[in-house]
Design a protein around this motif. Structure first.
Motif, PDB file in Angstrom:
ATOM      1  N   LYS A   1      -9.786  64.510  79.690  1.00 35.45           N
ATOM      2  CA  LYS A   1      -9.509  64.387  78.266  1.00 35.45           C
ATOM      3  C   LYS A   1      -9.037  65.746  77.726  1.00 35.45           C
ATOM      4  O   LYS A   1      -9.272  66.781  78.350  1.00 35.45           O
ATOM      5  CB  LYS A   1     -10.762  63.918  77.526  1.00 35.45           C
ATOM      6  CG  LYS A   1     -11.223  62.535  77.958  1.00 35.45           C
ATOM      7  CD  LYS A   1     -12.479  62.115  77.215  1.00 35.45           C
ATOM      8  CE  LYS A   1     -12.934  60.714  77.660  1.00 35.45           C
ATOM      9  NZ  LYS A   1     -14.166  60.292  76.964  1.00 35.45           N
ATOM     10  N   PRO A   2      -8.361  65.760  76.554  1.00 33.30           N
ATOM     11  CA  PRO A   2      -7.821  67.018  76.022  1.00 33.30           C
ATOM     12  C   PRO A   2      -8.848  68.138  75.926  1.00 33.30           C
ATOM     13  O   PRO A   2      -8.560  69.280  76.298  1.00 33.30           O
ATOM     14  CB  PRO A   2      -7.296  66.615  74.637  1.00 33.30           C
ATOM     15  CG  PRO A   2      -6.908  65.174  74.809  1.00 33.30           C
ATOM     16  CD  PRO A   2      -7.930  64.606  75.755  1.00 33.30           C
ATOM     17  N   TYR A   3     -10.066  67.835  75.416  1.00 34.21           N
ATOM     18  CA  TYR A   3     -11.058  68.897  75.279  1.00 34.21           C
ATOM     19  C   TYR A   3     -11.533  69.381  76.642  1.00 34.21           C
ATOM     20  O   TYR A   3     -11.906  70.556  76.808  1.00 34.21           O
ATOM     21  CB  TYR A   3     -12.241  68.424  74.430  1.00 34.21           C
ATOM     22  CG  TYR A   3     -13.219  67.505  75.126  1.00 34.21           C
ATOM     23  CD1 TYR A   3     -14.311  68.020  75.818  1.00 34.21           C
ATOM     24  CD2 TYR A   3     -13.062  66.119  75.085  1.00 34.21           C
ATOM     25  CE1 TYR A   3     -15.224  67.185  76.450  1.00 34.21           C
ATOM     26  CE2 TYR A   3     -13.956  65.283  75.714  1.00 34.21           C
ATOM     27  CZ  TYR A   3     -15.040  65.814  76.386  1.00 34.21           C
ATOM     28  OH  TYR A   3     -15.934  64.982  77.029  1.00 34.21           O
TER      29      TYR A   3
ATOM     30  N   GLY B   1      -1.532  83.852  76.988  1.00 37.11           N
ATOM     31  CA  GLY B   1      -2.355  83.403  78.110  1.00 37.11           C
ATOM     32  C   GLY B   1      -2.215  81.918  78.382  1.00 37.11           C
ATOM     33  O   GLY B   1      -2.140  81.486  79.540  1.00 37.11           O
ATOM     34  N   VAL B   2      -2.168  81.127  77.317  1.00 40.30           N
ATOM     35  CA  VAL B   2      -2.011  79.674  77.474  1.00 40.30           C
ATOM     36  C   VAL B   2      -0.648  79.356  78.080  1.00 40.30           C
ATOM     37  O   VAL B   2      -0.532  78.489  78.969  1.00 40.30           O
ATOM     38  CB  VAL B   2      -2.175  78.966  76.110  1.00 40.30           C
ATOM     39  CG1 VAL B   2      -1.783  77.497  76.220  1.00 40.30           C
ATOM     40  CG2 VAL B   2      -3.614  79.094  75.617  1.00 40.30           C
ATOM     41  N   GLN B   3       0.384  80.040  77.626  1.00 38.40           N
ATOM     42  CA  GLN B   3       1.721  79.796  78.152  1.00 38.40           C
ATOM     43  C   GLN B   3       1.857  80.223  79.606  1.00 38.40           C
ATOM     44  O   GLN B   3       2.757  79.760  80.305  1.00 38.40           O
ATOM     45  CB  GLN B   3       2.752  80.521  77.288  1.00 38.40           C
ATOM     46  CG  GLN B   3       2.896  79.932  75.894  1.00 38.40           C
ATOM     47  CD  GLN B   3       3.849  80.713  75.018  1.00 38.40           C
ATOM     48  OE1 GLN B   3       4.113  81.896  75.258  1.00 38.40           O
ATOM     49  NE2 GLN B   3       4.371  80.069  73.978  1.00 38.40           N
TER      50      GLN B   3
ATOM     51  N   PHE C   1     -12.122  73.489  80.689  1.00 39.70           N
ATOM     52  CA  PHE C   1     -12.259  73.785  82.108  1.00 39.70           C
ATOM     53  C   PHE C   1     -11.013  74.395  82.760  1.00 39.70           C
ATOM     54  O   PHE C   1     -11.117  75.008  83.824  1.00 39.70           O
ATOM     55  CB  PHE C   1     -12.643  72.505  82.867  1.00 39.70           C
ATOM     56  CG  PHE C   1     -13.969  71.934  82.464  1.00 39.70           C
ATOM     57  CD1 PHE C   1     -15.141  72.611  82.735  1.00 39.70           C
ATOM     58  CD2 PHE C   1     -14.045  70.717  81.787  1.00 39.70           C
ATOM     59  CE1 PHE C   1     -16.379  72.089  82.356  1.00 39.70           C
ATOM     60  CE2 PHE C   1     -15.270  70.189  81.401  1.00 39.70           C
ATOM     61  CZ  PHE C   1     -16.436  70.875  81.695  1.00 39.70           C
ATOM     62  N   VAL C   2      -9.858  74.236  82.129  1.00 33.31           N
ATOM     63  CA  VAL C   2      -8.617  74.710  82.760  1.00 33.31           C
ATOM     64  C   VAL C   2      -7.904  75.759  81.915  1.00 33.31           C
ATOM     65  O   VAL C   2      -7.649  76.875  82.375  1.00 33.31           O
ATOM     66  CB  VAL C   2      -7.668  73.524  83.041  1.00 33.31           C
ATOM     67  CG1 VAL C   2      -6.365  74.031  83.670  1.00 33.31           C
ATOM     68  CG2 VAL C   2      -8.335  72.506  83.954  1.00 33.31           C
ATOM     69  N   ILE C   3      -7.593  75.403  80.680  1.00 33.67           N
ATOM     70  CA  ILE C   3      -6.767  76.284  79.850  1.00 33.67           C
ATOM     71  C   ILE C   3      -7.543  77.525  79.402  1.00 33.67           C
ATOM     72  O   ILE C   3      -7.075  78.657  79.561  1.00 33.67           O
ATOM     73  CB  ILE C   3      -6.220  75.521  78.637  1.00 33.67           C
ATOM     74  CG1 ILE C   3      -5.297  74.392  79.099  1.00 33.67           C
ATOM     75  CG2 ILE C   3      -5.473  76.467  77.703  1.00 33.67           C
ATOM     76  CD1 ILE C   3      -4.789  73.509  77.966  1.00 33.67           C
TER      77      ILE C   3
END
Length: 223
Positions: A131-133, A113-115, A138-140
């Motif tokens: 920021k990474p988190y 799913g992430v890919q 919110f996106v990944i």
């Protein structure tokens, strides 16, 4: 050989079966909660750019994916207490074994799913200064869950069915209770037929949900 079926005697064991069913459902729900949450954590760790995190995580995932669930349950139940010299609640050990096994399979579902998240979305996150988190939250994560949901549900059904394996270490789930009733009554055909029907009834609704989600995803992909 003539055999006369008699399902009526099970009425006197209904409370035992319900008690075992309660344990089975608790095992399945707890293991699924653990699998959904920890599976995503494992997914992120397995995709880390740091080898010291990525390699052990990938080894952990492959271990639980490539060894029998029954062996994992027995190992957790017998070996861990010997290693730590401390008795741990059997139900907790069952949850850990099933939950970690499910987490490993869910991690692979999440990874797919992430890919599948479009590169443009990640670039937009960078452009917006997230920021990474924040990118993960919110996106990944939302997109990964949407893509992986059919597989997560299918894995969840598998965890429900694999929960019957804990009966081998005397956890009083539905299968363990059924085995006791069958042994005492000498009527395994009726007992195991009813138990199989119960597992079937529990699993079918989720299987139908998976089919519905997959059809909707296919319809969206064809637009």
């Amino acid at each position: 050989m003539h055999y006369t079926f008699d399902f009526g005697f099970l009425l006197s064991h209904i409370n035992e079966l319900l008690s075992g069913l309660k344990v089975t459902i608790e095992l399945a729900i707890t293991a699924n909660i653990m699998g959904v949450i920890f599976g995503f954590v494992l997914c992120l760790m397995s995709m880390s750019s740091w080898r010291i995190i990525r390699y052990p995580t990938q080894l952990f995932i492959e271990f639980f994916r490539c060894t029998p669930a029954l062996l994992q349950i027995i190992w957790f139940f017998y070996c861990i207490p010997m290693m730590v010299n401390f008795f741990i609640n059997p139900f907790l050990m069952g949850v850990l074994a099933l939950g970690l096994n499910l987490s490993a399979f869910n991690a692979e579902a999440y990874r797919a799913g992430v890919q599948a998240v479009p590169r443009e979305h990640l670039d937009a996150c960078v452009a917006l200064g997230l920021k990474p988190y924040q990118r993960i939250r919110f996106v990944i994560l939302p997109q990964a869950i949407r893509t992986a949901l059919p597989v997560l549900l299918t894995n969840g059904i598998g965890a429900l069915q694999q929960s019957a394996l804990v009966s081998i270490v005397a956890i009083s789930d539905l299968m363990y209770v059924a085995k006791s009733i069958a042994t005492d009554s000498y009527r395994p055909l009726e007992v195991y037929s009813v138990v199989a029907l119960i597992y079937f009834i529990l699993s079918v609704p989720f299987s139908k949900i998976v089919n519905i989600i997959e059809r909707r995803q296919d319809a969206v992909a064809q637009r």
